[in-house]
Design a protein around this motif. Structure first.
Motif: not given
Length: 148
Positions: A84-89
């Motif tokens: 999982x890749x996200x914008x926040x971390x």
């Protein structure tokens, strides 16, 4: 048949629990493993095992050795990796785990928002599946077990 799924990605929210709960409610034969989700334990494990270190750099190095051992063993035992890749971390650990999965020829499901298409394009090209949500990743895993 049961699959072992390594859940790679940030440990700052409950996305793993959502996948596990959804898999259980669907009756999917999936066993989940992943990095240490207790951030404090992950940061301190080197000193817990090897003793107090002389400074923060050595503390980080000691923790990295133990965390890398865990990751290597669990990735080798996994049948598939969901990263999982996200914008926040910051996503350095996710990238390392996903790249290791590729190097080990482990099937990889990459979860990333469209906004991260460009920075993850090479990694996405090596993944078997690229989706935008953890639920879509679980749907892809579910498809493995369908017979009709």
């Amino acid at each position: 048949m049961e699959l072992t799924v390594y859940l790679a990605g940030q440990i700052h929210d409950n996305w793993r629990e959502e996948i596990k709960d959804n898999a259980k409610s669907k009756g999917l034969p999936l066993h989940f493993v992943g990095p240490m989700e207790n951030h404090e334990r992950s940061d301190n494990i080197g000193e817990e095992i090897m003793g107090e270190q002389p400074n923060k750099v050595f503390k980080d190095e000691a923790a990295s050795q133990i965390n890398n051992l865990r990751t290597e063993v669990l990735l080798h035992k996994s049948d598939v990796v969901v990263a999982l890749f996200g914008d926040k971390y910051k996503q350095w650990n996710s990238a390392m785990d996903a790249a290791t999965a590729v190097a080990l020829n482990k099937p990889l499901i990459l979860v990333r928002p469209e906004s991260l298409h460009h920075p993850l394009k090479e990694l996405a090209n090596k993944a078997q599946v690229v989706v935008e949500t953890p639920e879509q990743a679980l749907q892809a895993l579910s498809y493995i077990f369908e017979t009709n």
